[in-house]
Design an enzyme around this catalytic site. Sequence first.
Site, PDB file in Angstrom:
ATOM      1  N   ASP A 269       3.464 -13.322 -20.114  1.00 53.75           N
ATOM      2  CA  ASP A 269       3.301 -13.392 -21.564  1.00 53.75           C
ATOM      3  C   ASP A 269       4.261 -12.341 -22.094  1.00 53.75           C
ATOM      4  O   ASP A 269       4.039 -11.141 -21.893  1.00 53.75           O
ATOM      5  CB  ASP A 269       1.857 -13.054 -21.957  1.00 53.75           C
ATOM      6  CG  ASP A 269       1.642 -13.213 -23.455  1.00 53.75           C
ATOM      7  OD1 ASP A 269       2.457 -12.673 -24.225  1.00 53.75           O
ATOM      8  OD2 ASP A 269       0.679 -13.880 -23.845  1.00 53.75           O
ATOM      9  N   HIS A 270       5.327 -12.767 -22.747  1.00 56.90           N
ATOM     10  CA  HIS A 270       6.397 -11.798 -23.031  1.00 56.90           C
ATOM     11  C   HIS A 270       5.938 -10.695 -23.990  1.00 56.90           C
ATOM     12  O   HIS A 270       6.568  -9.655 -24.055  1.00 56.90           O
ATOM     13  CB  HIS A 270       7.679 -12.485 -23.498  1.00 56.90           C
ATOM     14  CG  HIS A 270       7.669 -12.960 -24.915  1.00 56.90           C
ATOM     15  ND1 HIS A 270       7.102 -14.137 -25.315  1.00 56.90           N
ATOM     16  CD2 HIS A 270       8.166 -12.397 -26.042  1.00 56.90           C
ATOM     17  CE1 HIS A 270       7.253 -14.285 -26.618  1.00 56.90           C
ATOM     18  NE2 HIS A 270       7.892 -13.245 -27.095  1.00 56.90           N
TER      19      HIS A 270
ATOM     20  N   GLU B  93       5.347 -14.986 -38.945  1.00 55.99           N
ATOM     21  CA  GLU B  93       6.725 -15.375 -38.643  1.00 55.99           C
ATOM     22  C   GLU B  93       7.339 -15.995 -39.880  1.00 55.99           C
ATOM     23  O   GLU B  93       6.693 -16.790 -40.572  1.00 55.99           O
ATOM     24  CB  GLU B  93       6.762 -16.364 -37.489  1.00 55.99           C
ATOM     25  CG  GLU B  93       6.376 -15.725 -36.175  1.00 55.99           C
ATOM     26  CD  GLU B  93       6.601 -16.676 -35.009  1.00 55.99           C
ATOM     27  OE1 GLU B  93       7.635 -16.563 -34.355  1.00 55.99           O
ATOM     28  OE2 GLU B  93       5.726 -17.533 -34.785  1.00 55.99           O
TER      29      GLU B  93
ATOM     30  N   LYS C 251       3.319 -19.565 -39.341  1.00 54.18           N
ATOM     31  CA  LYS C 251       4.754 -19.839 -39.443  1.00 54.18           C
ATOM     32  C   LYS C 251       5.101 -19.948 -40.924  1.00 54.18           C
ATOM     33  O   LYS C 251       4.231 -20.280 -41.750  1.00 54.18           O
ATOM     34  CB  LYS C 251       5.072 -21.179 -38.775  1.00 54.18           C
ATOM     35  CG  LYS C 251       4.719 -21.237 -37.301  1.00 54.18           C
ATOM     36  CD  LYS C 251       5.885 -20.826 -36.447  1.00 54.18           C
ATOM     37  CE  LYS C 251       5.549 -20.934 -34.965  1.00 54.18           C
ATOM     38  NZ  LYS C 251       6.448 -20.173 -34.121  1.00 54.18           N
TER      39      LYS C 251
ATOM     40  N   HIS D 132      -0.378 -14.485 -26.848  1.00 60.07           N
ATOM     41  CA  HIS D 132       0.234 -13.245 -27.339  1.00 60.07           C
ATOM     42  C   HIS D 132      -0.757 -12.362 -28.100  1.00 60.07           C
ATOM     43  O   HIS D 132      -0.858 -11.164 -27.855  1.00 60.07           O
ATOM     44  CB  HIS D 132       1.414 -13.560 -28.263  1.00 60.07           C
ATOM     45  CG  HIS D 132       2.456 -14.448 -27.647  1.00 60.07           C
ATOM     46  ND1 HIS D 132       2.782 -14.365 -26.318  1.00 60.07           N
ATOM     47  CD2 HIS D 132       3.241 -15.427 -28.164  1.00 60.07           C
ATOM     48  CE1 HIS D 132       3.734 -15.252 -26.058  1.00 60.07           C
ATOM     49  NE2 HIS D 132       4.016 -15.912 -27.153  1.00 60.07           N
TER      50      HIS D 132
ATOM     51  N   ARG E  86      17.988 -30.561 -12.673  1.00 58.11           N
ATOM     52  CA  ARG E  86      18.321 -31.936 -12.309  1.00 58.11           C
ATOM     53  C   ARG E  86      19.842 -32.171 -12.186  1.00 58.11           C
ATOM     54  O   ARG E  86      20.306 -32.749 -11.223  1.00 58.11           O
ATOM     55  CB  ARG E  86      17.782 -32.829 -13.428  1.00 58.11           C
ATOM     56  CG  ARG E  86      17.401 -34.218 -13.038  1.00 58.11           C
ATOM     57  CD  ARG E  86      16.621 -34.817 -14.192  1.00 58.11           C
ATOM     58  NE  ARG E  86      15.412 -34.020 -14.466  1.00 58.11           N
ATOM     59  CZ  ARG E  86      14.184 -34.437 -14.222  1.00 58.11           C
ATOM     60  NH1 ARG E  86      13.978 -35.630 -13.740  1.00 58.11           N
ATOM     61  NH2 ARG E  86      13.148 -33.670 -14.487  1.00 58.11           N
TER      62      ARG E  86
ATOM     63  N   LYS F 182       6.777  -6.135 -24.337  1.00 58.43           N
ATOM     64  CA  LYS F 182       7.295  -5.399 -25.497  1.00 58.43           C
ATOM     65  C   LYS F 182       6.858  -3.939 -25.389  1.00 58.43           C
ATOM     66  O   LYS F 182       5.684  -3.659 -25.140  1.00 58.43           O
ATOM     67  CB  LYS F 182       6.770  -6.015 -26.805  1.00 58.43           C
ATOM     68  CG  LYS F 182       7.340  -7.411 -27.100  1.00 58.43           C
ATOM     69  CD  LYS F 182       6.855  -7.925 -28.434  1.00 58.43           C
ATOM     70  CE  LYS F 182       7.140  -9.401 -28.628  1.00 58.43           C
ATOM     71  NZ  LYS F 182       8.463  -9.735 -29.127  1.00 58.43           N
TER      72      LYS F 182
END
Length: 516
Positions: free
Chosen positions: A200-201, A239, A365, A263, A62, A205
């Site tokens: 999907d990262h 995590e 988490k 993931h 933007r 990997k």
Amino acid sequence: MSAEQKNPLREGLSGERVPPPNTMVIFGASGDLTKRKLVPALYSLARDRLLPSTFNVVGVARREIAHEAFRGAMRESCDKFARRRPVEDSLWDHFSQALYYSSGTFEDPKTYEKLKKMLAELDEKRGTLGNRVYYLSTPPSEYPVIIKMLGEAGLINKSKDGPFTRVIIEKPFGRDLESARSLNQEVHEVMREDQAYRIDHYLGKETVQNILVFRFANALWEPLWNSKYVDHVQLTVAEAIGVEGRGGYFEGSGIVRDMVQNHMFQFFTLMAMEPPVAFEADAVRDEKLKVLKSLRAMPTNPEELGKFVVRGQYGAGSVSGNPIISYRAEKDVKPESAVETYVAMKMFIDNWRWAGVPFYLRSGKALPKRVTEIAIHFKKAPHSIFPNAASQLATEPNVLAIRIQPDEGISLKFFSKVPGPTMDVLPVPMEFRYGTSFGAEPPEAYERLILDCMLGDGTLFTRGDEVEASWAWIDRIEKSWAESKAPPFPNYAAGTWGPEAADQLLAQDGRAWRRL
Ligand code: BG6
């Protein structure tokens, strides 16, 4: 050959893997992903000489800023986040000349007219031949309008002839089956399925890709990879961080949508699938889809569901001595939020290979440490001939642990004789560590994935039917949760391994979570 040229991590990536000239247009160029991952990944690719000699990036967002200001901001990002650091001034001068910026809102047709003109000029000036990769890195609510407007502006070549157009779509791809289906429809209105690169990262990997090599380049494992020898499998993504300011996003998501549907299901399906006929996009994705289709549906009755799925939310606590505020105290989180930050599940794949083998999955988490791993627990030795070790052999199995991150590697736990005059046994590990064996840092996931897209290889991207199958399975859980009362949250303190009920989930089957 220099040490760098000999680096085995780069073999197979160099040479024939340089893509044709193209322009990558990044929608959402002022966002975090562009700064932290995308442009740093492009710079590292350039540094490794893996980008085509003629290549441009056009950032679209933007805000009105000049090309030079965009280049300056991207230099700062690369200085902070590129894998290949410090950034080399001479290479940067060359690389930054390929960076352009175009402002506009995503709903405005003028944005696309302006972009079209700029792309044509760049083709002319820099020889990019009309090849395009569009990267959707905006909030997901913008995807439909960008896809539609690109189509209407004639910016997508749907034909297999002429220059290529590919579109990378960031996660999340929908938030349930209905929204994923409708997004798939929008996609298919303007492009062929093989032009859509749902990213999907985790698939980028190295260690996730290594699941395929480990399973299908070695003859050793395949005979053991089934219900005859495997007792159960544990899949963990832990995590150590909380939601850290992303409360607004997380309130609309929860850990199941944020980590499991995408993931975790990616590495879970690679671990569980049948051997594909080839390492090719459709062959691999067909097999992953079959796993999703064989997943036993979860009961929707909340009480029944509770026997298979446990949800948790963290309260205040600390991880490695650092205090973490409770999820409900995070910015943009409702004080009585019922959103889960932890989940544990028991799943079954109803097919010949895996009948009766439980797959226990957990993700959370604010857990004590960051660990992603797959642990295959084999059946115990049927009978012990070592009286001193009888009880140990009866309770401890061989475990094959595939560590996806950190400390990437694979270990196999087996029993060994303790030195001395008696026949005592102890479990010992047989270890493979990436760092030690290859002596190099693996490339960033985004580097591999961006390169694959430029090369037209969709193997490490998710197909439309795969996304829909995973949402169809997840929806039953989400729906049941939405219609029932959440457990009293918070039910685990930050810095602990999740709610007690998650331990009971395994204890009721006479098993326990692995200590990580
Ligand atoms: C993202 C999730 O997709 O993946 C985050 O939205 C999560 O919540 C992250 O932290 C984990 O990625 P990685 O590569 O750090 O394991």
